[in-house]
Design a protein around this motif. Structure first.
Motif, short mmCIF file in Angstrom:
data_model
loop_
_atom_site.label_atom_id
_atom_site.label_comp_id
_atom_site.label_asym_id
_atom_site.label_seq_id
_atom_site.Cartn_x
_atom_site.Cartn_y
_atom_site.Cartn_z
N GLU A 10 0.85 -1.20 0.00
CA GLU A 10 0.00 0.00 0.00
C GLU A 10 0.88 1.25 0.00
OE1 GLU A 10 -3.35 0.16 -0.05
OE2 GLU A 10 -3.55 -2.01 -0.12
N PRO A 11 0.75 2.12 -1.01
CA PRO A 11 1.63 3.29 -1.09
C PRO A 11 1.46 4.30 0.05
CG PRO A 11 0.06 3.25 -2.93
CD PRO A 11 -0.14 1.99 -2.15
N ASP A 12 0.28 4.35 0.68
CA ASP A 12 0.06 5.34 1.74
C ASP A 12 0.65 4.93 3.08
OD1 ASP A 12 -1.77 3.27 1.98
OD2 ASP A 12 -3.37 4.55 2.75
N VAL A 13 1.20 3.72 3.17
CA VAL A 13 1.77 3.24 4.43
C VAL A 13 2.94 4.12 4.87
CG1 VAL A 13 3.12 1.35 5.45
CG2 VAL A 13 0.95 0.89 4.33
N ARG A 14 3.78 4.53 3.92
CA ARG A 14 4.94 5.37 4.24
C ARG A 14 4.49 6.67 4.92
NH1 ARG A 14 10.13 5.84 1.04
NH2 ARG A 14 11.30 7.24 2.35
N THR A 15 3.52 7.35 4.32
CA THR A 15 3.01 8.60 4.89
C THR A 15 2.43 8.38 6.27
OG1 THR A 15 2.49 9.32 2.65
CG2 THR A 15 1.47 10.55 4.43
N LEU A 16 1.68 7.31 6.42
CA LEU A 16 1.06 6.98 7.70
C LEU A 16 2.11 6.80 8.79
CD1 LEU A 16 -1.81 6.49 8.76
CD2 LEU A 16 -1.52 4.09 8.22
N PHE A 17 3.14 6.02 8.52
CA PHE A 17 4.19 5.78 9.51
C PHE A 17 4.96 7.07 9.81
CE2 PHE A 17 3.35 1.35 9.13
CZ PHE A 17 3.88 0.77 10.28
N GLU A 18 5.25 7.85 8.77
CA GLU A 18 6.00 9.09 8.98
C GLU A 18 5.20 10.09 9.81
OE1 GLU A 18 7.17 10.03 4.97
OE2 GLU A 18 8.99 8.81 5.13
N GLN A 19 3.87 10.08 9.66
CA GLN A 19 3.03 10.97 10.48
C GLN A 19 2.93 10.46 11.91
OE1 GLN A 19 -0.65 10.91 8.30
NE2 GLN A 19 -0.07 12.61 6.97
N ARG A 20 2.64 9.16 12.08
CA ARG A 20 2.41 8.60 13.41
C ARG A 20 3.67 8.55 14.27
NH1 ARG A 20 -2.74 6.55 14.49
NH2 ARG A 20 -4.03 7.15 12.74
N PHE A 21 4.85 8.47 13.63
CA PHE A 21 6.10 8.38 14.37
C PHE A 21 6.98 9.61 14.16
CE2 PHE A 21 4.72 3.97 14.01
CZ PHE A 21 4.90 3.53 15.31
N ARG A 22 6.35 10.74 13.84
CA ARG A 22 7.09 11.97 13.55
C ARG A 22 8.07 12.33 14.67
NH1 ARG A 22 2.91 15.55 12.92
NH2 ARG A 22 2.65 14.82 10.80
N ARG A 23 7.59 12.30 15.90
CA ARG A 23 8.44 12.70 17.04
C ARG A 23 9.63 11.75 17.20
NH1 ARG A 23 4.83 13.08 21.53
NH2 ARG A 23 4.41 15.19 20.84
N GLU A 24 9.38 10.43 17.07
CA GLU A 24 10.47 9.45 17.24
C GLU A 24 11.48 9.54 16.11
OE1 GLU A 24 7.04 8.44 19.63
OE2 GLU A 24 7.20 8.86 17.49
N ILE A 25 11.00 9.83 14.90
CA ILE A 25 11.91 9.99 13.76
C ILE A 25 12.77 11.24 13.96
CG2 ILE A 25 12.02 10.48 11.29
CD1 ILE A 25 9.41 8.75 11.02
#
Length: 128
Positions: A10-25
């Motif tokens: 699913e192409p939107d998985v990258r965006t989802l993870f980058e949003q949900r883990f923004r602080r940890e990244i």
């Protein structure tokens, strides 16, 4: 820093993870790489084997399934330590769960992913 390879078609998985883990990244505690197929994930692992600590893989993907990827990660010779593997699927059926665990999965999650629970699991793991 814990390096995580997310495998999902699913192409939107990258965006989802980058949003949900923004602080940890941003803080550098977690780093994510993305592969959109089992084949792409194997290629990435061969090039970056010592970096990846955890694989988060969807089960149902075109081409190589997540279960086949898991089987190959667990059986093909690779430099230790073998990465931890968590399987993710939209189908929370017992057969898929049992097969994933029998193949050596460390955990099994169902979609939609509970990101709060996933974040707790990831941050509780030793980083290498």
């Amino acid at each position: 820093m814990m390096k995580i390879l997310v495998v999902d078609d699913e192409p939107d998985v990258r965006t989802l993870f980058e949003q949900r883990f923004r602080r940890e990244i941003r803080s550098g505690s977690l780093a994510f790489s993305f592969a959109y197929s089992g084949e792409e994930a194997l290629g990435y692992l061969h090039e970056h084997h010592s970096e990846v600590v955890l694989i988060l893989s969807d089960i149902n993907m075109p081409g190589m399934s997540g279960l086949e990827l898991l089987r190959r990660v667990r059986t093909e010779p690779a430099p230790p330590p073998p990465p931890r593997v968590m399987m993710i699927t939209a189908y929370g059926d017992e057969a898929s769960r049992n097969q994933a665990l029998a193949l050596g999965a460390d955990d099994f999650l169902t979609k939609p992913v509970d990101f709060a629970a996933l974040k707790e699991k990831l941050l509780a793991l030793p980083s290498a």
